[in-house]
Design a protein around this motif. Structure first.
Motif, mmCIF file in Angstrom:
data_model
loop_
_atom_site.group_PDB
_atom_site.id
_atom_site.type_symbol
_atom_site.label_atom_id
_atom_site.label_comp_id
_atom_site.label_asym_id
_atom_site.label_seq_id
_atom_site.Cartn_x
_atom_site.Cartn_y
_atom_site.Cartn_z
ATOM 1 N N THR A 93 44.117 45.098 26.786
ATOM 2 C CA THR A 93 43.204 44.737 27.861
ATOM 3 C C THR A 93 42.784 43.201 27.714
ATOM 4 O OG1 THR A 93 41.750 46.811 27.854
ATOM 5 C CG2 THR A 93 40.637 44.799 28.967
ATOM 6 N N PHE A 94 42.597 42.553 26.483
ATOM 7 C CA PHE A 94 42.562 41.323 26.424
ATOM 8 C C PHE A 94 43.805 40.384 26.757
ATOM 9 C CE2 PHE A 94 42.381 37.133 23.734
ATOM 10 C CZ PHE A 94 41.012 36.961 23.986
ATOM 11 N N CYS A 95 44.870 41.110 26.595
ATOM 12 C CA CYS A 95 46.288 40.560 27.058
ATOM 13 C C CYS A 95 46.467 40.453 28.487
ATOM 14 C CB CYS A 95 47.388 41.159 26.433
ATOM 15 S SG CYS A 95 47.835 40.880 24.376
ATOM 16 N N GLY A 96 45.998 41.442 28.970
ATOM 17 C CA GLY A 96 45.776 41.504 30.539
ATOM 18 C C GLY A 96 45.233 40.375 31.116
ATOM 19 N N LEU A 101 44.028 34.934 33.561
ATOM 20 C CA LEU A 101 43.679 33.650 33.211
ATOM 21 C C LEU A 101 44.868 32.591 33.435
ATOM 22 C CD1 LEU A 101 41.370 31.590 32.222
ATOM 23 C CD2 LEU A 101 42.225 31.926 29.785
ATOM 24 N N SER A 102 46.035 33.210 33.122
ATOM 25 C CA SER A 102 47.151 32.218 33.706
ATOM 26 C C SER A 102 47.098 31.947 34.767
ATOM 27 C CB SER A 102 48.402 32.638 32.737
ATOM 28 O OG SER A 102 48.928 33.851 33.198
ATOM 29 N N VAL A 105 44.970 29.433 36.371
ATOM 30 C CA VAL A 105 45.524 28.054 35.928
ATOM 31 C C VAL A 105 46.694 27.836 37.021
ATOM 32 C CG1 VAL A 105 46.379 26.646 34.490
ATOM 33 C CG2 VAL A 105 44.584 28.124 33.858
ATOM 34 N N ILE A 106 47.509 28.843 37.230
ATOM 35 C CA ILE A 106 48.703 28.470 38.120
ATOM 36 C C ILE A 106 48.729 28.464 39.439
ATOM 37 C CG2 ILE A 106 51.010 29.257 38.317
ATOM 38 C CD1 ILE A 106 51.134 30.208 35.213
ATOM 39 N N ALA A 107 47.943 29.655 39.871
ATOM 40 C CA ALA A 107 47.775 29.819 41.533
ATOM 41 C C ALA A 107 46.414 29.564 41.868
ATOM 42 C CB ALA A 107 48.101 31.324 41.576
ATOM 43 N N GLY A 108 45.540 29.174 41.090
ATOM 44 C CA GLY A 108 44.042 28.996 41.708
ATOM 45 C C GLY A 108 43.080 30.122 41.550
ATOM 46 N N VAL A 109 41.908 29.852 41.822
ATOM 47 C CA VAL A 109 40.745 30.783 41.770
ATOM 48 C C VAL A 109 40.867 32.030 42.578
ATOM 49 C CG1 VAL A 109 38.186 30.688 41.629
ATOM 50 C CG2 VAL A 109 39.410 28.892 41.129
ATOM 51 N N PRO A 110 40.798 33.220 41.895
ATOM 52 C CA PRO A 110 40.853 34.531 42.707
ATOM 53 C C PRO A 110 39.610 35.008 43.291
ATOM 54 C CG PRO A 110 40.783 34.852 40.333
ATOM 55 C CD PRO A 110 40.712 33.756 40.469
#
Length: 141
Positions: A93-96, A101-102, A105-110
């Protein structure tokens, strides 16, 4: 043979029960979201039908999300003995959450739902692991 309730103090038993209830409530989220994704594909995110490969990928990941939720439910009985399973589910779950989180950073705030999921994955789940460690130690006393 005596039950666990008679082997630990009432306060310790309440801690164990509170952890079980917390996991039962929190696991509703991946079960519900996973089911929605399996049944509707990306539609449950408000996305119109896209490429077939995207639909397949969303449904596959939704199936994994559903399985995570079910996996958390399997930890509830005899929770003090499920250390390895809880840690494995927590790491996955943490890895997900790190992947989510990436994306931030890459695509913007969901959307807010995904931000709440991010908080669950990176903050709440580690707290559950720490809480479980305490409950597990209480059961061994």
């Amino acid at each position: 043979m005596t039950s666990l309730a008679y082997q630990i103090s009432p306060a310790d038993f309440r801690q164990r029960r509170m952890l079980q209830v917390t996991i039962a409530v929190l696991a509703l989220l991946p079960v519900f979201a996973g089911l929605c994704g399996v049944v509707t594909g990306a539609g449950f995110l408000g996305v119109k039908a896209g490429p077939t490969d995207l639909d397949s990928h969303v449904r596959f990941l939704s199936g994994l999300f559903l399985a995570f939720g079910v996996g958390w439910y399997t930890c509830i009985p005899a929770i003090e003995k499920k250390t390895e399973r809880i840690r494995l589910l927590a790491i996955l779950t943490f890895c997900g959450g790190l992947a989510r989180l990436s994306s931030l950073v890459i695509a913007g705030v969901p959307s807010i739902g995904h931000l709440l999921g991010l908080g669950m994955e990176l903050l709440v789940v580690p707290c559950i692991v720490l809480w479980h460690g305490r409950v597990s130690r209480l059961g061994r006393r």
